[in-house]
Design an enzyme around this catalytic site. Structure first.
Site, PDB file in Angstrom:
ATOM      1  N   ASP A 141      -6.542   2.193 -49.142  1.00 32.90           N
ATOM      2  CA  ASP A 141      -7.827   2.403 -49.562  1.00 32.90           C
ATOM      3  C   ASP A 141      -8.302   4.006 -49.681  1.00 32.90           C
ATOM      4  O   ASP A 141      -7.338   4.842 -49.168  1.00 32.90           O
ATOM      5  CB  ASP A 141      -8.827   2.032 -48.383  1.00 32.90           C
ATOM      6  CG  ASP A 141      -8.461   2.579 -47.328  1.00 32.90           C
ATOM      7  OD1 ASP A 141      -9.335   3.295 -46.505  1.00 32.90           O
ATOM      8  OD2 ASP A 141      -7.299   2.310 -46.578  1.00 32.90           O
TER       9      ASP A 141
ATOM     10  N   HIS B  70     -10.755  -0.919 -45.459  1.00 29.64           N
ATOM     11  CA  HIS B  70      -9.455  -0.590 -45.048  1.00 29.64           C
ATOM     12  C   HIS B  70      -8.454  -1.431 -45.397  1.00 29.64           C
ATOM     13  O   HIS B  70      -7.377  -1.159 -45.253  1.00 29.64           O
ATOM     14  CB  HIS B  70      -9.584  -0.450 -43.420  1.00 29.64           C
ATOM     15  CG  HIS B  70      -8.811   1.131 -43.012  1.00 29.64           C
ATOM     16  ND1 HIS B  70      -8.698   2.241 -43.865  1.00 29.64           N
ATOM     17  CD2 HIS B  70      -8.294   1.549 -41.887  1.00 29.64           C
ATOM     18  CE1 HIS B  70      -8.059   3.215 -43.292  1.00 29.64           C
ATOM     19  NE2 HIS B  70      -7.933   2.676 -41.960  1.00 29.64           N
TER      20      HIS B  70
ATOM     21  N   ASN C  94      -2.565   2.952 -38.121  1.00 31.36           N
ATOM     22  CA  ASN C  94      -2.259   4.133 -37.564  1.00 31.36           C
ATOM     23  C   ASN C  94      -0.674   4.208 -37.202  1.00 31.36           C
ATOM     24  O   ASN C  94      -0.037   5.210 -37.217  1.00 31.36           O
ATOM     25  CB  ASN C  94      -2.842   4.697 -36.494  1.00 31.36           C
ATOM     26  CG  ASN C  94      -4.431   4.940 -36.894  1.00 31.36           C
ATOM     27  OD1 ASN C  94      -4.755   4.833 -37.995  1.00 31.36           O
ATOM     28  ND2 ASN C  94      -5.185   5.453 -35.683  1.00 31.36           N
TER      29      ASN C  94
ATOM     30  N   ASN D 291      -4.576   7.920 -42.097  1.00 30.24           N
ATOM     31  CA  ASN D 291      -3.789   7.835 -41.029  1.00 30.24           C
ATOM     32  C   ASN D 291      -2.436   6.872 -41.125  1.00 30.24           C
ATOM     33  O   ASN D 291      -1.333   7.056 -40.808  1.00 30.24           O
ATOM     34  CB  ASN D 291      -4.375   7.293 -39.634  1.00 30.24           C
ATOM     35  CG  ASN D 291      -5.309   8.458 -39.177  1.00 30.24           C
ATOM     36  OD1 ASN D 291      -4.911   9.750 -39.104  1.00 30.24           O
ATOM     37  ND2 ASN D 291      -6.352   8.199 -38.489  1.00 30.24           N
TER      38      ASN D 291
END
Length: 185
Positions: free
Chosen positions: A90, A19, A65, A111
């Site tokens: 990613d 991530h 997020n 997100n």
């Protein structure tokens, strides 16, 4: 003025995770151009001149997020056109080693992208998608992207980041087609 935003999560436990591949690229670009980070706009920001172009690098520190909050602060402060933003993310739909440069599109379940699109009010945003591959069937996708790269994947990572750095440089020079032709493989 150009802004390249790498998506990731702050904290040592996330540093080498899938991530955080956006943060890894931003770190490489800063290293190549000898740029230093400082805390600003709810993120880590580096600024410099590259071939006469003012460049900002941003690593939001709001967690993935809520990345849009940091991006919105910087873009509003400097009045940055959406066309002058490149978001590095990613992408599980691309295998590790694949890159995709796109000038618009949906968040596709990401997100961080959802947050940025909500804050900026547009899907028309340049994105450099860096493939991290799909998780094994027994893995939860959220657990997979928050896990570190395997030893085999880590060996490929340097090459991926080097090609992504070159693609982002061509994007900065507005050589979009050339970047896509050379680095979409």
């Amino acid at each position: 003025m150009k802004v390249i935003i790498g998506l990731g999560n702050p904290g040592v436990q996330y540093e080498e995770t899938r991530h955080n591949i956006g943060f890894l690229l931003i770190d490489l670009i800063a290293e190549v151009h000898n740029l230093q980070f400082r805390s600003k706009f709810q993120g880590l920001v580096a600024e410099g001149q590259i071939e006469g172009e003012r460049l900002f690098l941003l690593k939001p520190q709001t967690f993935m997020n809520l990345s849009g909050r940091s991006v919105a602060e910087l873009t509003k402060f400097y009045k940055v056109s959406l066309n002058d933003l490149l978001i590095v993310q990613d992408d599980m739909d691309l295998p590790l080693g694949k890159l995709r440069l796109r000038d618009q599109g949906s968040a596709g379940g990401h997100n961080g992208i959802k947050s940025i699109q909500a804050e900026l009010g547009s899907e028309k945003l340049w994105r450099l998608k860096l493939g991290v591959g799909r998780p094994p069937k027994e893995w939860d996708p959220a657990r997979y992207v928050l896990a570190p790269f395997s030893n085999d994947e880590s060996q490929m990572l340097d090459d991926v980041l080097e090609r992504a750095e070159k693609a982002s440089y061509l994007w900065m020079k507005e050589e979009y087609s050339r970047a896509m032709n050379l680095y979409h493989r």
